[in-house]
Design a protein around this motif. Structure first.
Motif, PDB file in Angstrom:
ATOM      1  N   GLU A 116      45.138   0.459  38.434  1.00 20.57           N
ATOM      2  CA  GLU A 116      46.432   1.029  38.785  1.00 20.57           C
ATOM      3  C   GLU A 116      46.719   2.269  37.938  1.00 20.57           C
ATOM      4  O   GLU A 116      47.205   3.281  38.442  1.00 20.57           O
ATOM      5  CB  GLU A 116      47.530  -0.019  38.596  1.00 20.57           C
ATOM      6  CG  GLU A 116      47.472  -1.149  39.619  1.00 20.57           C
ATOM      7  CD  GLU A 116      48.507  -2.223  39.345  1.00 20.57           C
ATOM      8  OE1 GLU A 116      49.082  -2.197  38.234  1.00 20.57           O
ATOM      9  OE2 GLU A 116      48.727  -3.073  40.220  1.00 20.57           O
ATOM     10  N   ASP A 149      44.670   5.127  39.179  1.00 18.24           N
ATOM     11  CA  ASP A 149      45.209   5.644  40.436  1.00 18.24           C
ATOM     12  C   ASP A 149      46.409   6.541  40.178  1.00 18.24           C
ATOM     13  O   ASP A 149      46.549   7.610  40.790  1.00 18.24           O
ATOM     14  CB  ASP A 149      45.598   4.479  41.346  1.00 18.24           C
ATOM     15  CG  ASP A 149      46.194   4.958  42.669  1.00 18.24           C
ATOM     16  OD1 ASP A 149      45.466   5.616  43.421  1.00 18.24           O
ATOM     17  OD2 ASP A 149      47.383   4.687  42.917  1.00 18.24           O
ATOM     18  N   VAL A 150      47.278   6.109  39.274  1.00 17.98           N
ATOM     19  CA  VAL A 150      48.460   6.910  38.936  1.00 17.98           C
ATOM     20  C   VAL A 150      48.033   8.253  38.354  1.00 17.98           C
ATOM     21  O   VAL A 150      48.539   9.318  38.742  1.00 17.98           O
ATOM     22  CB  VAL A 150      49.365   6.160  37.941  1.00 17.98           C
ATOM     23  CG1 VAL A 150      50.441   7.101  37.388  1.00 17.98           C
ATOM     24  CG2 VAL A 150      50.021   4.966  38.615  1.00 17.98           C
ATOM     25  N   ALA A 205      45.188   9.815  38.764  1.00 22.57           N
ATOM     26  CA  ALA A 205      44.532  10.618  39.800  1.00 22.57           C
ATOM     27  C   ALA A 205      45.576  11.313  40.671  1.00 22.57           C
ATOM     28  O   ALA A 205      45.438  12.499  41.007  1.00 22.57           O
ATOM     29  CB  ALA A 205      43.626   9.732  40.647  1.00 22.57           C
ATOM     30  N   ARG A 206      46.638  10.578  41.038  1.00 29.30           N
ATOM     31  CA  ARG A 206      47.681  11.175  41.872  1.00 29.30           C
ATOM     32  C   ARG A 206      48.458  12.242  41.112  1.00 29.30           C
ATOM     33  O   ARG A 206      48.870  13.258  41.691  1.00 29.30           O
ATOM     34  CB  ARG A 206      48.629  10.080  42.387  1.00 29.30           C
ATOM     35  CG  ARG A 206      47.979   9.179  43.443  1.00 29.30           C
ATOM     36  CD  ARG A 206      48.965   8.245  44.125  1.00 29.30           C
ATOM     37  NE  ARG A 206      49.462   7.203  43.232  1.00 29.30           N
ATOM     38  CZ  ARG A 206      50.695   7.105  42.802  1.00 29.30           C
ATOM     39  NH1 ARG A 206      51.599   7.994  43.170  1.00 29.30           N
ATOM     40  NH2 ARG A 206      51.064   6.124  41.998  1.00 29.30           N
ATOM     41  N   ARG A 207      48.610  12.049  39.799  1.00 32.34           N
ATOM     42  CA  ARG A 207      49.317  13.049  39.006  1.00 32.34           C
ATOM     43  C   ARG A 207      48.483  14.314  38.845  1.00 32.34           C
ATOM     44  O   ARG A 207      49.003  15.432  38.939  1.00 32.34           O
ATOM     45  CB  ARG A 207      49.694  12.464  37.634  1.00 32.34           C
ATOM     46  CG  ARG A 207      50.846  11.473  37.736  1.00 32.34           C
ATOM     47  CD  ARG A 207      51.158  10.814  36.417  1.00 32.34           C
ATOM     48  NE  ARG A 207      52.322   9.937  36.542  1.00 32.34           N
ATOM     49  CZ  ARG A 207      52.716   9.073  35.608  1.00 32.34           C
ATOM     50  NH1 ARG A 207      52.038   8.966  34.470  1.00 32.34           N
ATOM     51  NH2 ARG A 207      53.780   8.320  35.802  1.00 32.34           N
ATOM     52  N   ALA A 211      46.255  15.349  40.934  1.00 34.10           N
ATOM     53  CA  ALA A 211      46.249  15.985  42.253  1.00 34.10           C
ATOM     54  C   ALA A 211      47.553  16.737  42.499  1.00 34.10           C
ATOM     55  O   ALA A 211      47.559  17.835  43.063  1.00 34.10           O
ATOM     56  CB  ALA A 211      46.029  14.937  43.337  1.00 34.10           C
ATOM     57  N   CYS A 212      48.659  16.155  42.052  1.00 34.89           N
ATOM     58  CA  CYS A 212      49.970  16.781  42.229  1.00 34.89           C
ATOM     59  C   CYS A 212      50.026  18.142  41.542  1.00 34.89           C
ATOM     60  O   CYS A 212      50.659  19.077  42.032  1.00 34.89           O
ATOM     61  CB  CYS A 212      51.065  15.864  41.677  1.00 34.89           C
ATOM     62  SG  CYS A 212      52.735  16.543  41.748  1.00 34.89           S
ATOM     63  N   ALA A 216      57.789  16.297  44.842  1.00 34.79           N
ATOM     64  CA  ALA A 216      56.398  15.886  44.639  1.00 34.79           C
ATOM     65  C   ALA A 216      56.187  15.356  43.225  1.00 34.79           C
ATOM     66  O   ALA A 216      55.511  14.337  43.020  1.00 34.79           O
ATOM     67  CB  ALA A 216      55.461  17.061  44.911  1.00 34.79           C
ATOM     68  N   ASN A 269      57.782  11.925  42.913  1.00 31.51           N
ATOM     69  CA  ASN A 269      57.075  10.888  43.663  1.00 31.51           C
ATOM     70  C   ASN A 269      55.918  10.274  42.880  1.00 31.51           C
ATOM     71  O   ASN A 269      55.547   9.117  43.124  1.00 31.51           O
ATOM     72  CB  ASN A 269      56.553  11.444  44.992  1.00 31.51           C
ATOM     73  CG  ASN A 269      57.657  11.604  46.027  1.00 31.51           C
ATOM     74  OD1 ASN A 269      58.712  10.993  45.910  1.00 31.51           O
ATOM     75  ND2 ASN A 269      57.423  12.442  47.023  1.00 31.51           N
ATOM     76  N   VAL A 270      55.336  11.053  41.948  1.00 28.50           N
ATOM     77  CA  VAL A 270      54.230  10.505  41.149  1.00 28.50           C
ATOM     78  C   VAL A 270      54.706  10.085  39.757  1.00 28.50           C
ATOM     79  O   VAL A 270      53.898   9.798  38.868  1.00 28.50           O
ATOM     80  CB  VAL A 270      53.061  11.509  41.034  1.00 28.50           C
ATOM     81  CG1 VAL A 270      52.427  11.750  42.388  1.00 28.50           C
ATOM     82  CG2 VAL A 270      53.504  12.817  40.390  1.00 28.50           C
TER      83      VAL A 270
END
Length: 276
Positions: free
Chosen positions: A12, A15-16, A18-20, A22-23, A63, A66-67
């Motif tokens: 988890e 994943d967090v 990775a999304r950050r 990417a953001c 955006a 959201n992360v």
């Protein structure tokens, strides 16, 4: 915690992160996040500082929220942006794994024009020690609990790396380097200190001092400048990262302050020529 639970938690967290990452693929979002990391900022001020149209800025803020990067609070009818918890420092801590030898970059942006820098002089001791006392009082700047004497500070700081910032002829901040070891092999490694008086905070004094400090180090025999910062002091962490410092790691329960164990983040900035 079982090994299975730890594996799920690690996945988890990954994943967090990775999304950050990417953001922040959009440079504008990284700029917005850096400004928010220095301290709570109103949306109107953020738009002015970045030059981003309000509608576009709103998309970037959504955006980032959201992360989990930022929180938006309404204070007296004004929307204020602040970094959520340790999201920014956690990301920077992870970034050292991704690119520990990244090029040194300076992202401080515009600097104040009403602040004058000069070498620290004998006449500055009272002002320097007064600002030091203010910093101690915040509880987030240092483990030191009383202001050292001028003689002790004079013995501690490198003579060629002492600077003061003035506004209207009054000392409002200072920056120094101290050797980290008496061993010759570490002669180019120094620890920095930067303090800004309460009345002058938020005016870019720290930005100007830090940039000048690292530039002076780069043109001298100093090849590494290091710093230990309380994780709660996000403004200082963001400021150091903006001139190329990277987080090396966290030193958990490294020392006590007021009877409480405290952590510090250990950061360093290497001279560009030392990275290759």
């Amino acid at each position: 915690m079982s090994s299975e639970t730890r594996s799920v938690a690690a996945a988890e967290d990954t994943d967090v992160l990775a999304r950050r990452f990417a953001c922040l693929g959009d440079p504008a979002r990284l700029r917005v996040l850096q400004l928010a990391a220095v301290g709570p900022v109103e949306i109107a001020a953020l738009a002015g500082e970045t030059g981003i149209e309000p509608s576009t800025l709103g998309t970037h803020l959504e955006a980032l929220a959201n992360v989990g990067f930022i929180d938006v609070d309404v204070q007296g009818g004004t929307s204020v942006i602040r970094v959520a918890g340790s999201a920014y420092s956690d990301l920077m801590d992870a970034a050292k794994i991704v690119s520990p030898r990244a090029q040194v970059r300076d992202t401080l942006g515009a600097l104040p024009t009403d602040v004058t820098l000069r070498r620290m002089a004998e006449r500055d001791w009272d002002g320097v020690r007064s600002i030091y006392r203010e910093g101690i009082g915040t509880g987030t700047a240092t483990f030191t609990t009383s202001v050292p004497s001028a003689q002790k500070l004079d013995e501690q700081w490198l003579p060629d790396h002492r600077w003061v910032a003035e506004i209207d002829g009054r000392v409002v901040g200072w920056a120094t380097l101290s050797p980290t070891s008496s061993r010759d092999c570490y002669r180019g490694v120094a620890e920095n200190s930067i303090y800004v008086g309460g009345a002058a905070r938020g005016r870019g004094v720290g930005k100007l001092l830090l940039r000048h400090q690292v530039q002076a180090a780069d043109t001298s025999e100093i090849w590494t400048v290091q710093s230990s910062i309380f994780p709660e002091n996000r403004a200082s962490i963001a400021l150091h990262q903006a001139v190329g410092f990277r987080i090396v790691g966290t030193r958990s329960r490294i020392a006590q302050l007021g009877g409480q164990w405290r952590d510090t983040l250990f950061l360093e900035r290497r001279r560009e020529s030392q990275l290759h």
